[in-house]
Every structure is written in C-alpha cells, then in structure tokens.
Design a protein around this motif. Structure first.
Motif, PDB file in Angstrom:
ATOM      1  N   LEU A  35       3.404  -6.093  -9.266  1.00 30.68           N
ATOM      2  CA  LEU A  35       4.394  -5.025  -9.436  1.00 30.68           C
ATOM      3  C   LEU A  35       5.774  -5.617  -9.193  1.00 30.68           C
ATOM      4  O   LEU A  35       6.038  -6.170  -8.122  1.00 30.68           O
ATOM      5  N   ASP A  36       6.646  -5.510 -10.190  1.00 34.22           N
ATOM      6  CA  ASP A  36       8.022  -6.011 -10.087  1.00 34.22           C
ATOM      7  C   ASP A  36       8.951  -4.800  -9.977  1.00 34.22           C
ATOM      8  O   ASP A  36       9.170  -4.084 -10.957  1.00 34.22           O
ATOM      9  N   THR A  57       3.206  -4.858 -13.939  1.00 39.43           N
ATOM     10  CA  THR A  57       3.892  -3.575 -14.051  1.00 39.43           C
ATOM     11  C   THR A  57       5.316  -3.766 -13.558  1.00 39.43           C
ATOM     12  O   THR A  57       5.538  -4.347 -12.483  1.00 39.43           O
ATOM     13  N   ALA A  58       6.283  -3.311 -14.330  1.00 44.28           N
ATOM     14  CA  ALA A  58       7.699  -3.451 -13.971  1.00 44.28           C
ATOM     15  C   ALA A  58       8.328  -2.068 -13.888  1.00 44.28           C
ATOM     16  O   ALA A  58       8.035  -1.193 -14.704  1.00 44.28           O
ATOM     17  N   ILE A  59       9.190  -1.885 -12.881  1.00 40.95           N
ATOM     18  CA  ILE A  59       9.869  -0.607 -12.671  1.00 40.95           C
ATOM     19  C   ILE A  59      11.356  -0.850 -12.480  1.00 40.95           C
ATOM     20  O   ILE A  59      11.759  -1.776 -11.765  1.00 40.95           O
ATOM     21  N   THR A  81       3.361  -3.313 -18.448  1.00 40.75           N
ATOM     22  CA  THR A  81       3.634  -1.880 -18.388  1.00 40.75           C
ATOM     23  C   THR A  81       5.009  -1.716 -17.761  1.00 40.75           C
ATOM     24  O   THR A  81       5.221  -2.145 -16.613  1.00 40.75           O
ATOM     25  N   VAL A  82       5.952  -1.149 -18.482  1.00 37.73           N
ATOM     26  CA  VAL A  82       7.331  -1.025 -17.998  1.00 37.73           C
ATOM     27  C   VAL A  82       7.651   0.454 -17.830  1.00 37.73           C
ATOM     28  O   VAL A  82       7.540   1.234 -18.786  1.00 37.73           O
ATOM     29  N   ALA A  92       2.595   5.494  -7.768  1.00 41.51           N
ATOM     30  CA  ALA A  92       1.757   6.089  -6.724  1.00 41.51           C
ATOM     31  C   ALA A  92       0.578   6.808  -7.361  1.00 41.51           C
ATOM     32  O   ALA A  92       0.735   7.462  -8.404  1.00 41.51           O
ATOM     33  N   PRO A  93      -0.651   6.673  -6.791  1.00 43.79           N
ATOM     34  CA  PRO A  93      -1.030   5.985  -5.557  1.00 43.79           C
ATOM     35  C   PRO A  93      -1.638   4.601  -5.798  1.00 43.79           C
ATOM     36  O   PRO A  93      -2.439   4.138  -4.979  1.00 43.79           O
ATOM     37  N   ARG A  94      -1.293   3.940  -6.885  1.00 42.58           N
ATOM     38  CA  ARG A  94      -1.868   2.622  -7.179  1.00 42.58           C
ATOM     39  C   ARG A  94      -1.426   1.589  -6.152  1.00 42.58           C
ATOM     40  O   ARG A  94      -0.379   1.725  -5.508  1.00 42.58           O
ATOM     41  N   ARG A  95      -2.231   0.534  -6.030  1.00 41.29           N
ATOM     42  CA  ARG A  95      -1.905  -0.589  -5.159  1.00 41.29           C
ATOM     43  C   ARG A  95      -1.956  -1.889  -5.957  1.00 41.29           C
ATOM     44  O   ARG A  95      -2.701  -1.984  -6.943  1.00 41.29           O
ATOM     45  N   PHE A  96      -1.166  -2.867  -5.509  1.00 44.54           N
ATOM     46  CA  PHE A  96      -1.025  -4.127  -6.242  1.00 44.54           C
ATOM     47  C   PHE A  96      -1.212  -5.303  -5.286  1.00 44.54           C
ATOM     48  O   PHE A  96      -0.937  -5.206  -4.092  1.00 44.54           O
TER      49      PHE A  96
END
Length: 216
Positions: A35-36, A57-59, A81-82, A92-96
C-alpha cells in the motif's frame, strides 16, 4: 525513471530516494501486498512491483496525483489499484504486508492550501498534521507480519513519531538517516523557522529519517 508528472504533483526528491534506497537494502518485498499512501507520481509503488510485489494499491487525495499514479503504473504494465481518498480510509478494513508513506511534513504558518503546490509539503505549525494521523491509523492496515516504512524530516520531531507509533501498539525503529541541503521551500521559510526555534541559527541542512514500524 521517467515519470508523468502533471502540474501540482510532488516530484521525486531526496526523501523519495532515501525511502527507495531503504527498500532496496531491506528487501522483503517479493510476494507481498503493498500500500503506497500519498503516492504522488507512484514512483515508490512502481519500484516495489519491480522488486516482485504481489499486488500494489496506491492512494492519494489529489486528483492529479491519482491520475499520475495510474498513468505511470499502466505505462509500465503494472496492474496497480489506484484510489482517491484520505489516508487509509479507501482500503479499510484491508491489511497489507508493506505500507509506504512519504507525507507532507514541513512546518507551516497555517493549514495546507487546498489548491496549491504547497499542499505537497505543508503540514501545519509543527509539520505533524498527517504524521500523527498515520501513526494512529497504521496498525489497522498492517498485516500481522507486515511493516510501515515512513520518511520524514527531523524538523517534524522524529521522537514524536516514534512515541506515537509505540502508543498505537507498534514497535518502531529508525532504519536510515540522511542530511541534505535546504531546498527552495526551506530556504524561503528558514527565517520564520529560526524565529520559532525549529532551526539553529546557522543550520542550512535538514535531516531526513526513515522509520519502520511493526506489530509487537
């Protein structure tokens, strides 16, 4: 690495490069979910995928940064996934397994501007506007054997980050330091920061630090 960077998107600078160097030296990326957060151009996430990350995944809150991250990943054939949103809220509620963060951390006189380039670095009076929120929320998105890698300036109080991560139930450790000359922002802001006691009278460099945090 040549990257698409629309106006208003944070360019790769020394803090990005330092975090990238830690990633290369540290390893432990292959097969991991990444996760970035605050992805900007997407440079860090792209490097993890090149190192064998299983997913990316980028946010970012900025629409232009979301566009840049999406374009740069697609141009390299990376199925990232952006998402647009505020820090960890979109996932949320995923974990990386690996969470990367290079947030704004420069002390400023007021709140970050909404529609100016300064939002890429301004972080409130003490530089901790986003750092404190990342420290408080990181444990909810890190997998049991995962880690947070965060880069910040010493001007934003490294010890406060270590303390807040510990309060959140994580075990923090400083992995790297680097001293760099002031760039244009800090040169312009130096008199005000000296007046506030955040810079020494002859200080012309800042220290960058990379902090790792894991579950205890």
């Amino acid at each position: 690495m040549l990257l698409v960077r629309p106006p208003g998107v944070y360019r790769v600078q020394e803090d990005t490069s330092l975090l990238h160097a830690v990633l290369r030296r540290r390893g432990q990326v292959a097969g991991r979910s990444v996760l970035d957060v605050g992805s900007g151009t997407g440079a860090l996430g792209i490097e993890t995928f090149r190192a064998g990350a299983a997913s990316l995944t980028a946010i970012d809150l900025s629409r232009r940064s979301v566009l840049a991250s999406w374009l740069n990943s697609r141009l390299r054939g990376i199925p990232a996934t952006v998402l647009r949103g505020d820090l960890f809220a979109p996932v949320a509620p995923r974990r990386f397994d690996l969470v990367l963060a290079n947030p704004p951390y420069v002390p400023a006189d007021g709140p970050p501007p909404r529609h100016r380039m300064a939002r890429c670095w301004d972080a409130g009076p003490d530089g901790r506007l986003l750092l404190d929120r990342i420290c408080a929320g990181a444990s909810s998105v890190i997998s049991d054997d995962g880690a947070l890698l965060l880069v910040q300036s010493g001007l934003a109080d490294e010890q406060a980050t270590l303390d807040r991560l510990a309060v959140a139930g994580l075990v923090p450790e400083v992995l790297a330091r680097a001293r760099i000359p002031f760039g244009p922002v800090l040169r312009a802001r130096a008199p005000a920061l000296r007046a506030r006691g955040l810079l020494g009278p002859d200080q012309v460099e800042e220290e960058l630090v990379v902090i790792e945090a894991r579950h205890g």
